[in-house]
Scaffold this motif. Structure first.
Motif, PDB file in Angstrom:
ATOM      1  N   ASN A  88       0.818  -1.218   0.000  1.00 46.61           N
ATOM      2  CA  ASN A  88       0.000   0.000   0.000  1.00 46.61           C
ATOM      3  C   ASN A  88       0.855   1.273   0.000  1.00 46.61           C
ATOM      4  OD1 ASN A  88       0.974  -0.345   2.597  1.00 46.61           O
ATOM      5  ND2 ASN A  88      -0.855   0.479   3.584  1.00 46.61           N
ATOM      6  N   ARG A  89       2.085   1.173  -0.525  1.00 43.60           N
ATOM      7  CA  ARG A  89       3.008   2.310  -0.495  1.00 43.60           C
ATOM      8  C   ARG A  89       2.597   3.412  -1.474  1.00 43.60           C
ATOM      9  NH1 ARG A  89       5.135  -2.335  -3.950  1.00 43.60           N
ATOM     10  NH2 ARG A  89       3.609  -1.768  -5.542  1.00 43.60           N
ATOM     11  N   VAL A  90       3.102   4.593  -1.189  1.00 43.63           N
ATOM     12  CA  VAL A  90       2.934   5.755  -2.057  1.00 43.63           C
ATOM     13  C   VAL A  90       4.325   6.192  -2.487  1.00 43.63           C
ATOM     14  CG1 VAL A  90       2.219   8.183  -2.153  1.00 43.63           C
ATOM     15  CG2 VAL A  90       0.779   6.496  -1.000  1.00 43.63           C
ATOM     16  N   PHE A  91       4.475   6.544  -3.751  1.00 39.63           N
ATOM     17  CA  PHE A  91       5.783   6.946  -4.264  1.00 39.63           C
ATOM     18  C   PHE A  91       5.929   8.464  -4.217  1.00 39.63           C
ATOM     19  CE2 PHE A  91       5.012   2.795  -6.050  1.00 39.63           C
ATOM     20  CZ  PHE A  91       6.245   2.165  -5.962  1.00 39.63           C
ATOM     21  N   ASP A  92       7.116   8.895  -3.835  1.00 38.99           N
ATOM     22  CA  ASP A  92       7.470  10.314  -3.811  1.00 38.99           C
ATOM     23  C   ASP A  92       8.629  10.492  -4.788  1.00 38.99           C
ATOM     24  OD1 ASP A  92       7.944  12.939  -3.263  1.00 38.99           O
ATOM     25  OD2 ASP A  92       8.484  12.669  -1.162  1.00 38.99           O
ATOM     26  N   LEU A  93       8.324  11.004  -5.963  1.00 41.72           N
ATOM     27  CA  LEU A  93       9.301  11.086  -7.048  1.00 41.72           C
ATOM     28  C   LEU A  93       9.967  12.460  -7.012  1.00 41.72           C
ATOM     29  CD1 LEU A  93      10.590   9.860  -9.537  1.00 41.72           C
ATOM     30  CD2 LEU A  93       8.575  10.489 -10.864  1.00 41.72           C
ATOM     31  N   ALA A  94      11.191  12.517  -6.470  1.00 43.18           N
ATOM     32  CA  ALA A  94      11.894  13.784  -6.282  1.00 43.18           C
ATOM     33  C   ALA A  94      13.168  13.792  -7.106  1.00 43.18           C
ATOM     34  CB  ALA A  94      12.205  14.006  -4.807  1.00 43.18           C
ATOM     35  N   VAL A  95      13.002  13.848  -8.428  1.00 39.41           N
ATOM     36  CA  VAL A  95      14.118  13.856  -9.364  1.00 39.41           C
ATOM     37  C   VAL A  95      13.999  15.092 -10.245  1.00 39.41           C
ATOM     38  CG1 VAL A  95      14.284  11.341  -9.365  1.00 39.41           C
ATOM     39  CG2 VAL A  95      12.845  12.472 -11.072  1.00 39.41           C
ATOM     40  N   PRO A  96      15.086  15.490 -10.930  1.00 44.26           N
ATOM     41  CA  PRO A  96      14.980  16.625 -11.858  1.00 44.26           C
ATOM     42  C   PRO A  96      13.902  16.394 -12.905  1.00 44.26           C
ATOM     43  CG  PRO A  96      17.278  16.082 -11.459  1.00 44.26           C
ATOM     44  CD  PRO A  96      16.465  14.999 -10.815  1.00 44.26           C
ATOM     45  N   ALA A  97      13.338  17.498 -13.392  1.00 42.41           N
ATOM     46  CA  ALA A  97      12.198  17.417 -14.312  1.00 42.41           C
ATOM     47  C   ALA A  97      12.480  16.521 -15.519  1.00 42.41           C
ATOM     48  CB  ALA A  97      11.814  18.819 -14.774  1.00 42.41           C
ATOM     49  N   GLY A  98      13.696  16.581 -16.036  1.00 41.55           N
ATOM     50  CA  GLY A  98      14.023  15.805 -17.225  1.00 41.55           C
ATOM     51  C   GLY A  98      14.080  14.314 -17.002  1.00 41.55           C
ATOM     52  N   ALA A  99      14.080  13.865 -15.744  1.00 42.67           N
ATOM     53  CA  ALA A  99      14.156  12.427 -15.433  1.00 42.67           C
ATOM     54  C   ALA A  99      12.803  11.813 -15.140  1.00 42.67           C
ATOM     55  CB  ALA A  99      15.087  12.207 -14.244  1.00 42.67           C
ATOM     56  N   ILE A 100      11.750  12.619 -15.039  1.00 34.52           N
ATOM     57  CA  ILE A 100      10.434  12.098 -14.657  1.00 34.52           C
ATOM     58  C   ILE A 100       9.946  11.031 -15.632  1.00 34.52           C
ATOM     59  CG2 ILE A 100       7.999  12.696 -14.340  1.00 34.52           C
ATOM     60  CD1 ILE A 100       8.956  15.457 -13.346  1.00 34.52           C
ATOM     61  N   LEU A 101      10.066  11.315 -16.916  1.00 34.44           N
ATOM     62  CA  LEU A 101       9.582  10.363 -17.931  1.00 34.44           C
ATOM     63  C   LEU A 101      10.412   9.086 -17.970  1.00 34.44           C
ATOM     64  CD1 LEU A 101       8.638  12.834 -20.785  1.00 34.44           C
ATOM     65  CD2 LEU A 101       7.086  11.219 -19.665  1.00 34.44           C
ATOM     66  N   ASP A 102      11.611   9.112 -17.404  1.00 34.07           N
ATOM     67  CA  ASP A 102      12.434   7.903 -17.332  1.00 34.07           C
ATOM     68  C   ASP A 102      12.028   7.023 -16.158  1.00 34.07           C
ATOM     69  OD1 ASP A 102      14.004   8.710 -19.527  1.00 34.07           O
ATOM     70  OD2 ASP A 102      15.339   9.872 -18.242  1.00 34.07           O
ATOM     71  N   VAL A 103      11.557   7.655 -15.072  1.00 32.61           N
ATOM     72  CA  VAL A 103      11.265   6.893 -13.852  1.00 32.61           C
ATOM     73  C   VAL A 103       9.823   6.390 -13.817  1.00 32.61           C
ATOM     74  CG1 VAL A 103      11.233   6.977 -11.327  1.00 32.61           C
ATOM     75  CG2 VAL A 103      13.032   8.164 -12.589  1.00 32.61           C
ATOM     76  N   LEU A 104       8.875   7.185 -14.284  1.00 37.74           N
ATOM     77  CA  LEU A 104       7.460   6.789 -14.197  1.00 37.74           C
ATOM     78  C   LEU A 104       7.178   5.394 -14.782  1.00 37.74           C
ATOM     79  CD1 LEU A 104       5.454  10.074 -14.953  1.00 37.74           C
ATOM     80  CD2 LEU A 104       5.652   8.867 -12.774  1.00 37.74           C
ATOM     81  N   PRO A 105       7.784   5.012 -15.915  1.00 35.09           N
ATOM     82  CA  PRO A 105       7.498   3.668 -16.440  1.00 35.09           C
ATOM     83  C   PRO A 105       7.898   2.538 -15.500  1.00 35.09           C
ATOM     84  CG  PRO A 105       8.475   5.049 -18.144  1.00 35.09           C
ATOM     85  CD  PRO A 105       8.608   5.795 -16.848  1.00 35.09           C
ATOM     86  N   GLU A 106       8.802   2.814 -14.562  1.00 34.54           N
ATOM     87  CA  GLU A 106       9.261   1.777 -13.641  1.00 34.54           C
ATOM     88  C   GLU A 106       8.315   1.575 -12.459  1.00 34.54           C
ATOM     89  OE1 GLU A 106      13.422   1.937 -12.572  1.00 34.54           O
ATOM     90  OE2 GLU A 106      13.837   3.294 -14.238  1.00 34.54           O
ATOM     91  N   LEU A 107       7.344   2.489 -12.288  1.00 38.22           N
ATOM     92  CA  LEU A 107       6.400   2.341 -11.184  1.00 38.22           C
ATOM     93  C   LEU A 107       5.336   1.307 -11.538  1.00 38.22           C
ATOM     94  CD1 LEU A 107       5.784   6.049 -10.096  1.00 38.22           C
ATOM     95  CD2 LEU A 107       7.599   4.473  -9.397  1.00 38.22           C
TER      96      LEU A 107
END
Length: 362
Positions: A88-107
């Motif tokens: 039941n975890r919640v993700f807190d994605l605190a990366v530079p703006a240009g990395a968001i599209l790289d990390v979201l697919p891994e969630l």
């Protein structure tokens, strides 16, 4: 009449609390940079939000920060954090703006995630982020946390209650020295001040007045930080002929005795003045304050506990968690709403481009 005003005012101040779930959900933080160290983790520690894991490509950095804040599982592997954390975890994605599209697919599909602002480097990236969140079925919000600073929560309650009368003016003035070198990725960023700082104030204005009819802006560079993109801006948000809303920023003002960092609202019956202390001595900061004045009367300070950093981060994460648990039916900074903030930012940059009416000369 005075007693009635005071009782209504005190009621609004008591109501000005950040949203949060009754039972907080565990958090996986992705990124171990300065904003996580200075705001995210202190806020979660203060509010009792459990952090299950801290992920960063630099394993040593993650381990050191996790030790400081008693996070049980630091790692350089997001997949490992997902496997070991509660479901039941919640993700807190605190990366530079240009990395968001790289990390979201891994969630995992269907996950809940709070995405650090800005929502990409451009409007195109923001639209792709929104599309990806929808494709994966993510419950996603953007961390526009200034809305949840204690002084801002109180100011919103007061103005919504009509205690200032008809609200017709909002100004943001920031004239400070910002140590941009703290964020090494900004050294080569083509967009800086509006995208990474005034975006907070644009979003704040939208939380009061909605989307503007149009945007007029000029953003300029500073010869004292000649290698950086523009760090000074004037932005006017057009809400018709009866409202003035503007943002004036200068991040190169090194003269401490004349530095300013405030938001001010004026209505037909009174005014509010909120100081954002974090800008005055970043990242250490000074205390936030909130003052009120009634028409034809002087200013007086209101008691609002806490500051933008770190307390506002309680509200942004709490808002997402309360929505996920069903304790709130609105997600104020959803990616859908955040896209309108990004559209307003884009409009400011477009307004800054050549093509305006030149000064007529004889």
């Amino acid at each position: 009449m005075e007693t009635n005003f005071e009782s209504r005012l005190q009621l609004r101040l008591r109501d000005a609390k950040p949203p949060r779930p009754e039972t907080p959900l565990p958090i996986i933080i992705i990124g171990a940079g300065g904003i996580v160290r200075d705001a995210h983790l202190p806020a979660y520690q203060k509010s009792g939000f459990p952090v299950a894991a801290l992920v960063d490509a630099d394993a040593a950095k993650a381990a050191a920060l996790a030790q400081k804040f008693s996070v049980p599982f630091p790692t350089s592997s997001l997949a490992e954090a997902i496997a070991k954390a509660p479901k039941n975890r919640v993700f807190d994605l605190a990366v530079p703006a240009g990395a968001i599209l790289d990390v979201l697919p891994e969630l995992p599909d269907g996950a809940a995630v709070l995405i650090q602002k800005p929502m990409g480097n451009t409007l195109d990236e923001a639209e792709r982020i929104l599309a990806l969140c929808r494709k994966k079925g993510l419950t996603a919000a953007v961390n526009f946390q200034l809305r949840y600073a204690p002084a801002m929560l109180a100011a919103k309650r007061i103005t919504d209650a009509g205690l200032l009368g008809d609200l017709h003016d909002m100004e943001v003035v920031v004239s400070v020295h910002m140590p941009w070198d703290l964020w090494t990725f900004l050294a080569t960023a083509p967009r800086l001040e509006i995208l990474y700082h005034s975006i907070h104030y644009i979003d704040l204005a939208r939380s009061w007045f909605g989307n503007p009819d149009r945007v007029m802006a000029k953003t300029v560079r500073n010869p004292l930080t000649a290698k950086l993109a523009a760090t000074k801006s004037i932005i006017t948000l057009d809400y018709g002929e009866w409202k003035r809303v503007y943002i004036a920023t200068n991040h190169g003002h090194r003269y401490a005795d004349s530095q300013q960092s405030y938001v001010q609202w004026e209505g037909t019956e009174g005014a509010l003045h909120a100081v954002m202390g974090v800008n005055l001595d970043y990242p250490k900061g000074r205390p936030d304050t909130l003052r009120i004045a009634r028409r034809e009367a002087g200013w007086r300070e209101l008691l609002v506990g806490g500051n933008w950093f770190p307390d506002a981060f309680i509200g942004s994460m709490g808002s997402l968690q309360a929505y996920v648990t069903g304790e709130a039916n609105v997600l104020p900074t959803s990616v859908e709403d955040a896209l309108d903030t990004m559209r307003t930012v884009e409009a400011a940059y477009l307004s800054n481009e050549p093509g305006e009416v030149p000064l007529k000369r004889t």
